[in-house]
Write an enzyme that holds these catalytic residues in place. Sequence first.
Site, PDB file in Angstrom:
ATOM      1  N   HIS A  63      -2.726  -5.449  15.747  1.00 22.91           N
ATOM      2  CA  HIS A  63      -3.746  -6.040  14.868  1.00 22.91           C
ATOM      3  C   HIS A  63      -4.965  -5.127  14.891  1.00 22.91           C
ATOM      4  O   HIS A  63      -5.902  -5.343  15.638  1.00 22.91           O
ATOM      5  CB  HIS A  63      -4.109  -7.445  15.340  1.00 22.91           C
ATOM      6  CG  HIS A  63      -3.227  -8.499  14.741  1.00 22.91           C
ATOM      7  ND1 HIS A  63      -3.278  -8.824  13.405  1.00 22.91           N
ATOM      8  CD2 HIS A  63      -2.269  -9.266  15.287  1.00 22.91           C
ATOM      9  CE1 HIS A  63      -2.386  -9.762  13.152  1.00 22.91           C
ATOM     10  NE2 HIS A  63      -1.754 -10.053  14.270  1.00 22.91           N
ATOM     11  N   ASP A 103      -5.830 -10.929  13.104  1.00 24.95           N
ATOM     12  CA  ASP A 103      -5.702 -11.898  14.210  1.00 24.95           C
ATOM     13  C   ASP A 103      -6.958 -12.777  14.259  1.00 24.95           C
ATOM     14  O   ASP A 103      -6.878 -13.998  14.424  1.00 24.95           O
ATOM     15  CB  ASP A 103      -5.474 -11.184  15.551  1.00 24.95           C
ATOM     16  CG  ASP A 103      -6.476 -10.056  15.812  1.00 24.95           C
ATOM     17  OD1 ASP A 103      -7.143  -9.603  14.854  1.00 24.95           O
ATOM     18  OD2 ASP A 103      -6.607  -9.624  16.978  1.00 24.95           O
ATOM     19  N   TYR A 160      -2.899  -3.463  -5.720  1.00 22.48           N
ATOM     20  CA  TYR A 160      -4.005  -4.413  -5.540  1.00 22.48           C
ATOM     21  C   TYR A 160      -4.947  -4.323  -6.732  1.00 22.48           C
ATOM     22  O   TYR A 160      -5.271  -3.224  -7.165  1.00 22.48           O
ATOM     23  CB  TYR A 160      -4.828  -4.071  -4.286  1.00 22.48           C
ATOM     24  CG  TYR A 160      -4.068  -4.102  -2.988  1.00 22.48           C
ATOM     25  CD1 TYR A 160      -4.135  -5.226  -2.163  1.00 22.48           C
ATOM     26  CD2 TYR A 160      -3.321  -3.011  -2.558  1.00 22.48           C
ATOM     27  CE1 TYR A 160      -3.462  -5.264  -0.949  1.00 22.48           C
ATOM     28  CE2 TYR A 160      -2.633  -3.040  -1.355  1.00 22.48           C
ATOM     29  CZ  TYR A 160      -2.703  -4.170  -0.551  1.00 22.48           C
ATOM     30  OH  TYR A 160      -2.039  -4.193   0.640  1.00 22.48           O
ATOM     31  N   GLU A 192     -15.751 -10.472  20.252  1.00 21.20           N
ATOM     32  CA  GLU A 192     -15.185 -11.804  19.949  1.00 21.20           C
ATOM     33  C   GLU A 192     -16.249 -12.849  19.611  1.00 21.20           C
ATOM     34  O   GLU A 192     -15.898 -13.941  19.164  1.00 21.20           O
ATOM     35  CB  GLU A 192     -14.314 -12.278  21.117  1.00 21.20           C
ATOM     36  CG  GLU A 192     -12.992 -11.510  21.188  1.00 21.20           C
ATOM     37  CD  GLU A 192     -12.119 -11.936  22.353  1.00 21.20           C
ATOM     38  OE1 GLU A 192     -12.691 -12.308  23.406  1.00 21.20           O
ATOM     39  OE2 GLU A 192     -10.879 -11.910  22.208  1.00 21.20           O
TER      40      GLU A 192
END
Length: 436
Positions: A136, A141, A339, A415
């Site tokens: 990832h 994630d 895309y 995080e």
Amino acid sequence: MNQYAFMTIAAVTVFTTNFAAAQSDSLRQQRIAELADTVENKVIAWRRDIHQNPELGNREFRTSKLVADHLRSLGLEVKTGIAHTGVIGILKGGLPGPVVALRADMDALPVSEETGLPFASKTRAMWAGQEVGVAHVCGHDGHTAILMGVADVLATMKDQIPGTVKFIFQPAEEGSPPGEEGGASLMVKEGALKNPVPEAVFGLHLNSRTQLGRAGYRAGPFMASGDTLKIIVKGAQTHGALPWLGIDPIVIASQVVLGLQTIQSRQVNVLLEPSVITVGAINGGNRSNIIPESVEMIGTIRTLDEGMRLDIHRRIANSAQSIAQSSGGTAEVTITRDYDVTTNDEKLADFGARSLRASMGESNVFVNPKVTVSEDFSAYQKVVPGFFFFLGVVPEGTPPKTVFPNHSPKFWIDEKVLKIGVKAMVNLTLDYLSQK
Ligand SMILES: [Zn+2]
Ligand SMILES: [Zn+2]
């Protein structure tokens, strides 16, 4: 009552109503912040679990089960197996109101992770016939874990939600394995935006060029279209010492590479929108003294305007074919539209920016420059108005330029962004549903 007295009463009423609304907004923000605090550890744990067990596009079996189990545990109506491994959860609020969709992507990339994190990926899998590391390194994630946390918070607040929230967890944003369909366009094809039809769709991306706690957005064209280019140059094989007896596709291919670079610099109006043409690989020949029969080139085309996109496609085909022809060879040009341009609806972007400013702080939300990377979120925006924004992952004190970019084997996130993402998304959702 004279006219002036009436105006005063009217003004007081407006003030009182605005004051009450502002007060209920700030109470709601406070409640969201508390709930985000309580889910933070769970969100971090999900993110690490997904990070350590990454799965490639259309193969997100474990991740989608984790998502579906969680949504079911919250009492949501859950559909699985959409576009291979996609999951949709529907949360019906306790009050009447519109439907809004929130989207996360679940796939990892064929990259061997080099972060050295205790929960770094050691996974290997097959991709395009080759064994590869899987990791990832684009933050999906984090997107998945954030949206699981958002579902958690909103399920707790269910009774006060005026409307319905549709959670879309999609596979294969980074593209499907060769020969397979997938990603947002297949989700749409398989009914992700039907039954119920959302009025708006929101999505975010973790961004390694932006500081933690900050969000970048843009109204109108934001992220580029991404198309794959393939050119096969055909010549005539001959001895490397006797080029006049054949047609050299390597020399033609070299001229084509340079010719393509003049499309942006000399042929399209550089003041309108940026564009990029990159040739990423040239393959042909196998010996020093043989001029080969053909050369294959592959590359990518990025634009921020549909008209310019079509114009550039035509110019690429024309340049490659004319250059090849001038040397007696041919060029077969194939362009695949992967895309579309990610275009934020103007009104929705204004609303989204206001909501982000209220929840993240006025000075933390900025207008992001256009970017030449692509997103398949654009497939949803073709059907319903959408708002997509970036959230910074670069910790305080670290200059963004020293941070490894998305897709690097060393891509890393602070995080703390997970809780910030949960709060921003929940606020965006409830602000939207409450504005009616
Ligand atoms: Zn990516
Ligand atoms: Zn991505």
